[in-house]
Motif scaffolding. Structure first.
Motif: not given
Length: 128
Positions: A54-77
């Motif tokens: 997931l870190s690689h996908l975020v750094s490649k710009g194809v996925a992202d996440y938002t953090k709510k409390s201590k939980v990360s929610y992932y989505v495609p970009v």
């Protein structure tokens, strides 16, 4: 978006889950993602492994996440179709020197194409 955007097979598998979830208008947690991957691909990936991908996908710009409390929610970009277009452009540029017609000719010559598919292609070309 050049080679740094090309995804590994494991990254594509994760993106497939993100795309499916995103098409439903949902976000997905890492635990939900792990369950989906292990179920869909009959694999036993660990949390740290998926987190790294997931870190690689975020750094490649194809996925992202938002953090709510201590939980990360992932989505495609980007969409599956946008990524496919990137791959296709890379293919045309790398193997056909940017010559789209040569690529299409190769596909038509070497691939199995139905009469109906030929008609659809003719219609598409005529609309250009």
């Amino acid at each position: 978006m050049r080679n740094h955007m090309l995804l590994t097979q494991s990254e594509v598998e994760i993106m497939e889950i993100l795309w499916e979830t995103g098409e439903q208008g949902k976000q997905i947690t890492i635990l939900e993602l792990i369950d989906a991957i292990n179920s869909k691909y009959d694999r036993e990936l660990k949390r740290q492994t998926v987190s790294t991908f997931l870190s690689h996908l975020v750094s490649k710009g194809v996925a992202d996440y938002t953090k709510k409390s201590k939980v990360s929610y992932y989505v495609p970009v980007i969409t599956r179709e946008e990524y496919a277009a990137i791959l296709l452009k890379e293919l045309v540029d790398t193997w056909y020197g940017g010559d789209t017609a040569a690529c299409v000719k190769s596909l038509l010559k070497n691939g199995k194409i139905s009469k109906r598919e030929k008609e659809v292609l003719k219609e598409e070309i005529n609309e250009l």
